[in-house]
Structures are given as structure tokens and as C-alpha cells.
Design a protein around this motif. Structure first.
Motif, PDB file in Angstrom:
ATOM      1  N   THR A  67      10.711  -4.966  16.348  1.00 34.87           N
ATOM      2  CA  THR A  67       9.160  -4.761  16.567  1.00 34.87           C
ATOM      3  C   THR A  67       9.524  -3.257  16.601  1.00 34.87           C
ATOM      4  OG1 THR A  67       8.173  -6.115  17.428  1.00 34.87           O
ATOM      5  CG2 THR A  67       7.214  -4.438  16.825  1.00 34.87           C
ATOM      6  N   LEU A  68       9.233  -2.474  14.834  1.00 36.01           N
ATOM      7  CA  LEU A  68       9.198  -0.520  15.012  1.00 36.01           C
ATOM      8  C   LEU A  68       7.731  -0.315  15.102  1.00 36.01           C
ATOM      9  CD1 LEU A  68      10.894   1.807  13.981  1.00 36.01           C
ATOM     10  CD2 LEU A  68       9.939   1.167  11.939  1.00 36.01           C
ATOM     11  N   LYS A  69       7.642   0.261  15.859  1.00 42.18           N
ATOM     12  CA  LYS A  69       5.630   1.699  17.102  1.00 42.18           C
ATOM     13  C   LYS A  69       6.749   2.559  15.692  1.00 42.18           C
ATOM     14  CE  LYS A  69       2.630   0.123  19.136  1.00 42.18           C
ATOM     15  NZ  LYS A  69       2.870  -0.448  19.745  1.00 42.18           N
ATOM     16  N   VAL A  70       5.577   2.449  14.949  1.00 38.47           N
ATOM     17  CA  VAL A  70       5.444   4.110  13.758  1.00 38.47           C
ATOM     18  C   VAL A  70       4.497   5.125  14.394  1.00 38.47           C
ATOM     19  CG1 VAL A  70       5.769   5.086  11.637  1.00 38.47           C
ATOM     20  CG2 VAL A  70       6.761   3.350  12.040  1.00 38.47           C
ATOM     21  N   ARG A  71       4.300   5.864  14.790  1.00 39.40           N
ATOM     22  CA  ARG A  71       3.130   7.030  15.106  1.00 39.40           C
ATOM     23  C   ARG A  71       2.935   7.756  13.794  1.00 39.40           C
ATOM     24  NH1 ARG A  71       2.849   9.127  20.850  1.00 39.40           N
ATOM     25  NH2 ARG A  71       2.384   6.963  20.673  1.00 39.40           N
ATOM     26  N   PHE A  72       1.765   7.837  13.138  1.00 36.95           N
ATOM     27  CA  PHE A  72       1.137   8.598  12.282  1.00 36.95           C
ATOM     28  C   PHE A  72       0.376   9.640  12.653  1.00 36.95           C
ATOM     29  CE2 PHE A  72       2.576   4.328   9.495  1.00 36.95           C
ATOM     30  CZ  PHE A  72       3.146   5.059   9.153  1.00 36.95           C
ATOM     31  N   MET A  73       0.019  10.462  11.698  1.00 36.77           N
ATOM     32  CA  MET A  73      -1.384  11.552  12.016  1.00 36.77           C
ATOM     33  C   MET A  73      -1.626  11.303  10.403  1.00 36.77           C
ATOM     34  SD  MET A  73      -1.092  15.368  13.555  1.00 36.77           S
ATOM     35  CE  MET A  73      -0.666  15.709  12.632  1.00 36.77           C
ATOM     36  N   ASN A  74      -3.294  12.343  10.616  1.00 37.07           N
ATOM     37  CA  ASN A  74      -3.980  12.566   9.704  1.00 37.07           C
ATOM     38  C   ASN A  74      -4.838  13.833  10.524  1.00 37.07           C
ATOM     39  OD1 ASN A  74      -5.374  12.887   7.701  1.00 37.07           O
ATOM     40  ND2 ASN A  74      -6.796  10.670   7.317  1.00 37.07           N
ATOM     41  N   PRO A  75      -4.532  14.901   9.992  1.00 38.64           N
ATOM     42  CA  PRO A  75      -4.933  15.888  10.508  1.00 38.64           C
ATOM     43  C   PRO A  75      -5.859  16.357   9.543  1.00 38.64           C
ATOM     44  CG  PRO A  75      -3.112  16.412   8.694  1.00 38.64           C
ATOM     45  CD  PRO A  75      -3.476  14.952   8.860  1.00 38.64           C
ATOM     46  N   GLY A  76      -6.256  15.577   8.284  1.00 34.73           N
ATOM     47  CA  GLY A  76      -7.537  15.552   7.901  1.00 34.73           C
ATOM     48  C   GLY A  76      -8.937  15.051   8.322  1.00 34.73           C
ATOM     49  N   VAL A  77      -9.746  15.140   7.384  1.00 36.31           N
ATOM     50  CA  VAL A  77     -11.665  14.762   8.088  1.00 36.31           C
ATOM     51  C   VAL A  77     -11.638  13.330   7.748  1.00 36.31           C
ATOM     52  CG1 VAL A  77     -11.968  17.108   8.595  1.00 36.31           C
ATOM     53  CG2 VAL A  77     -13.122  16.304   6.348  1.00 36.31           C
ATOM     54  N   GLY A  78     -11.007  13.135   6.535  1.00 35.91           N
ATOM     55  CA  GLY A  78     -11.174  12.170   5.985  1.00 35.91           C
ATOM     56  C   GLY A  78      -9.847  10.715   5.789  1.00 35.91           C
ATOM     57  N   ASP A  79     -10.679   9.650   5.895  1.00 32.57           N
ATOM     58  CA  ASP A  79      -9.585   8.529   5.602  1.00 32.57           C
ATOM     59  C   ASP A  79      -8.122   8.394   5.258  1.00 32.57           C
ATOM     60  OD1 ASP A  79     -11.570   7.709   8.264  1.00 32.57           O
ATOM     61  OD2 ASP A  79     -11.592   5.969   7.278  1.00 32.57           O
ATOM     62  N   ILE A  80      -6.956   7.602   5.614  1.00 31.49           N
ATOM     63  CA  ILE A  80      -6.351   7.838   4.339  1.00 31.49           C
ATOM     64  C   ILE A  80      -5.627   6.330   4.204  1.00 31.49           C
ATOM     65  CG2 ILE A  80      -4.100   8.316   3.823  1.00 31.49           C
ATOM     66  CD1 ILE A  80      -3.940  10.689   5.261  1.00 31.49           C
ATOM     67  N   THR A  81      -5.723   5.840   2.791  1.00 29.49           N
ATOM     68  CA  THR A  81      -5.409   4.054   3.226  1.00 29.49           C
ATOM     69  C   THR A  81      -4.236   4.382   2.508  1.00 29.49           C
ATOM     70  OG1 THR A  81      -8.039   4.089   2.651  1.00 29.49           O
ATOM     71  CG2 THR A  81      -5.558   1.933   2.118  1.00 29.49           C
ATOM     72  N   PRO A  82      -2.660   4.280   3.077  1.00 28.47           N
ATOM     73  CA  PRO A  82      -1.804   4.310   2.905  1.00 28.47           C
ATOM     74  C   PRO A  82      -1.498   2.759   1.794  1.00 28.47           C
ATOM     75  CG  PRO A  82      -1.678   4.232   5.103  1.00 28.47           C
ATOM     76  CD  PRO A  82      -2.885   4.045   4.547  1.00 28.47           C
ATOM     77  N   VAL A  83      -0.474   3.164   0.352  1.00 28.90           N
ATOM     78  CA  VAL A  83      -0.654   2.405  -0.566  1.00 28.90           C
ATOM     79  C   VAL A  83       1.582   1.865   0.256  1.00 28.90           C
ATOM     80  CG1 VAL A  83      -1.132   4.096  -2.066  1.00 28.90           C
ATOM     81  CG2 VAL A  83       1.089   4.033  -1.581  1.00 28.90           C
ATOM     82  N   SER A  84       1.608   0.387  -0.509  1.00 27.48           N
ATOM     83  CA  SER A  84       2.572  -0.004  -0.286  1.00 27.48           C
ATOM     84  C   SER A  84       3.873  -0.104   0.379  1.00 27.48           C
ATOM     85  CB  SER A  84       2.489  -2.062  -0.509  1.00 27.48           C
ATOM     86  OG  SER A  84       3.902  -2.718  -0.084  1.00 27.48           O
ATOM     87  N   GLN A  85       4.679   0.526   0.615  1.00 27.48           N
ATOM     88  CA  GLN A  85       6.122   1.173   0.392  1.00 27.48           C
ATOM     89  C   GLN A  85       7.202   1.274   1.155  1.00 27.48           C
ATOM     90  OE1 GLN A  85       5.679   5.859   2.385  1.00 27.48           O
ATOM     91  NE2 GLN A  85       3.000   4.555   2.264  1.00 27.48           N
ATOM     92  N   SER A  86       8.722   1.126   0.756  1.00 27.13           N
ATOM     93  CA  SER A  86       9.181   1.367   1.356  1.00 27.13           C
ATOM     94  C   SER A  86      10.415   1.975   2.497  1.00 27.13           C
ATOM     95  CB  SER A  86      10.504   0.444   0.760  1.00 27.13           C
ATOM     96  OG  SER A  86      10.910   1.280  -0.760  1.00 27.13           O
TER      97      SER A  86
END
Length: 92
Positions: A67-86
Motif C-alpha cells: 500500500t502506497l499512500k500519497v499526499r496531494f495538495m490543491n492550493p486553488g479554490v476549485g476541486d481538481i478531478t485528476p485523470v488516470s495516469q501512470s
């Protein structure tokens, strides 16, 4: 200068394709992904092929076996829906 290698150190290199969940605006979000062979005792290095605009990859660690745990941050005011990526994971 000689390079010393340690053959007893467990190592893995994996390429993983995943779809991160929505990261709400002005938040930090921890998300988990399955990476077979990853152990909690390993140091982890993650490289992304691309990230959405304004999405910040802070750091990653192994929270449990496989299990890999990743921390993301969104500094903007709108939600971000990330696309599938490698991304690539190195565990040492």
C-alpha cells in the motif's frame, strides 16, 4: 570512486496506473494505491508522468504491505478531478 551496492536490501520498481480521487480546493488529501511488493520498511520514491494544473504532489510513503499512500495538495479554490495516469515507484 567506488560504488558500493547492498544486495541484501529489498528493492522494487513498479509502474502503476491509477486514478486519484477528487482533491477539494484549499485542502491536502492522502490517497492510497496498491503497489505489489512494497513494504512499510522501505523508503519510497515516486515519479509522475504528469499532474493536473494546480495539483501538487507533496510526498509518499508505504503505509502497509503493498500500500502506497500519497499526499496531494490543491492550493486553488476549485476541486481538481485528476485523470488516470501512470507513475513509477521505487522502494528501497
Amino acid at each position: 570512486m567506488a560504488i558500493t551496492t547492498f544486495s541484501s536490501v529489498p528493492q522494487i520498481v513498479r509502474e502503476v496506473t491509477a486514478t486519484p480521487a477528487v482533491v477539494a480546493g484549499l485542502t491536502v488529501a492522502d490517497q492510497t494505491f496498491t503497489v505489489n511488493g512494497l513494504l512499510p520498511s522501505m523508503s519510497v520514491l515516486v515519479t509522475w508522468t504528469a499532474l493536473d494544473a494546480n495539483l501538487v504532489f507533496s510526498h509518499a510513503w508505504c503505509s502497509a504491505a503493498n500500500t502506497l499512500k500519497v499526499r496531494f495538495m490543491n492550493p486553488g479554490v476549485g476541486d481538481i478531478t485528476p485523470v488516470s495516469q501512470s507513475f513509477k515507484v521505487l522502494g528501497l
